[in-house]
Design a protein around this motif. Structure first.
Motif, PDB file in Angstrom:
ATOM      1  N   ARG A  71     -16.501 -24.172  42.728  1.00 56.37           N
ATOM      2  CA  ARG A  71     -17.555 -23.289  42.199  1.00 56.37           C
ATOM      3  C   ARG A  71     -17.172 -22.771  40.822  1.00 56.37           C
ATOM      4  O   ARG A  71     -18.018 -22.708  39.917  1.00 56.37           O
ATOM      5  CB  ARG A  71     -17.794 -22.135  43.174  1.00 56.37           C
ATOM      6  CG  ARG A  71     -18.837 -21.143  42.719  1.00 56.37           C
ATOM      7  CD  ARG A  71     -20.224 -21.759  42.682  1.00 56.37           C
ATOM      8  NE  ARG A  71     -21.189 -20.737  42.302  1.00 56.37           N
ATOM      9  CZ  ARG A  71     -22.191 -20.929  41.479  1.00 56.37           C
ATOM     10  NH1 ARG A  71     -22.417 -22.116  40.960  1.00 56.37           N
ATOM     11  NH2 ARG A  71     -23.001 -19.953  41.171  1.00 56.37           N
TER      12      ARG A  71
ATOM     13  N   GLU B  92     -17.713 -25.503  38.330  1.00 53.19           N
ATOM     14  CA  GLU B  92     -19.149 -25.655  38.086  1.00 53.19           C
ATOM     15  C   GLU B  92     -19.658 -24.564  37.141  1.00 53.19           C
ATOM     16  O   GLU B  92     -20.410 -24.845  36.200  1.00 53.19           O
ATOM     17  CB  GLU B  92     -19.887 -25.580  39.425  1.00 53.19           C
ATOM     18  CG  GLU B  92     -21.390 -25.665  39.333  1.00 53.19           C
ATOM     19  CD  GLU B  92     -22.043 -25.452  40.695  1.00 53.19           C
ATOM     20  OE1 GLU B  92     -23.120 -24.834  40.727  1.00 53.19           O
ATOM     21  OE2 GLU B  92     -21.476 -25.901  41.716  1.00 53.19           O
ATOM     22  N   LEU B  93     -19.234 -23.323  37.371  1.00 55.44           N
ATOM     23  CA  LEU B  93     -19.653 -22.223  36.502  1.00 55.44           C
ATOM     24  C   LEU B  93     -19.141 -22.397  35.078  1.00 55.44           C
ATOM     25  O   LEU B  93     -19.873 -22.159  34.115  1.00 55.44           O
ATOM     26  CB  LEU B  93     -19.170 -20.883  37.081  1.00 55.44           C
ATOM     27  CG  LEU B  93     -19.853 -20.419  38.362  1.00 55.44           C
ATOM     28  CD1 LEU B  93     -19.147 -19.188  38.920  1.00 55.44           C
ATOM     29  CD2 LEU B  93     -21.323 -20.131  38.110  1.00 55.44           C
TER      30      LEU B  93
ATOM     31  N   THR C 260     -21.163 -25.146  33.358  1.00 56.55           N
ATOM     32  CA  THR C 260     -22.494 -24.646  33.009  1.00 56.55           C
ATOM     33  C   THR C 260     -22.420 -23.728  31.801  1.00 56.55           C
ATOM     34  O   THR C 260     -23.239 -23.833  30.875  1.00 56.55           O
ATOM     35  CB  THR C 260     -23.124 -23.898  34.208  1.00 56.55           C
ATOM     36  OG1 THR C 260     -23.245 -24.810  35.295  1.00 56.55           O
ATOM     37  CG2 THR C 260     -24.481 -23.325  33.857  1.00 56.55           C
ATOM     38  N   GLU C 261     -21.437 -22.859  31.780  1.00 57.78           N
ATOM     39  CA  GLU C 261     -21.270 -21.944  30.647  1.00 57.78           C
ATOM     40  C   GLU C 261     -20.974 -22.720  29.365  1.00 57.78           C
ATOM     41  O   GLU C 261     -21.536 -22.420  28.312  1.00 57.78           O
ATOM     42  CB  GLU C 261     -20.154 -20.944  30.931  1.00 57.78           C
ATOM     43  CG  GLU C 261     -19.983 -19.936  29.804  1.00 57.78           C
ATOM     44  CD  GLU C 261     -18.906 -18.913  30.089  1.00 57.78           C
ATOM     45  OE1 GLU C 261     -18.522 -18.208  29.150  1.00 57.78           O
ATOM     46  OE2 GLU C 261     -18.433 -18.822  31.238  1.00 57.78           O
TER      47      GLU C 261
END
Length: 103
Positions: A61, A64-65, A68-69
């Motif tokens: 997770r 993934e964050l 995305t950032e």
């Protein structure tokens, strides 16, 4: 003079709660905690397996964050650069620190 009561050595107990939270505590003989509904005792091996699975999900997770950032920062940087904002300012405003636009 009062005599001290004999106290047993604590036992380590491992628990999994209904929401997936894991816990471990020391329990003395005769003082077993009452678990809330949906909670259960697990052995140490299962506890370590569950904890490793939680750690892996957490790490995935976070990755993934971060991805995305990074993508959003790049898009913001490119939008600012396309609008004519100087590169240094576009980088400062977007937080983007990757290669220059078009690279």
């Amino acid at each position: 003079m009062l005599e001290a009561a004999a106290v047993s050595e604590p036992t380590i107990r491992h628990m999994e709660f209904a929401d997936g939270t894991l816990a471990r505590c020391q329990v003395y003989e005769g003082m077993e905690p009452i678990l809330p509904e949906g909670a259960r005792y697990v052995d140490e091996d299962e506890y370590e397996t569950l904890r490793a699975e939680q750690d892996a999900r957490h790490d995935a997770r976070l990755a993934e964050l971060h991805a995305t950032e990074a993508k959003l920062r790049r898009e913001q940087y490119e939008d600012l650069a396309a609008a004519g904002v100087r590169e240094s300012t576009a980088r400062a405003l977007s937080g983007y620190d990757g290669p220059p636009e078009g690279a």
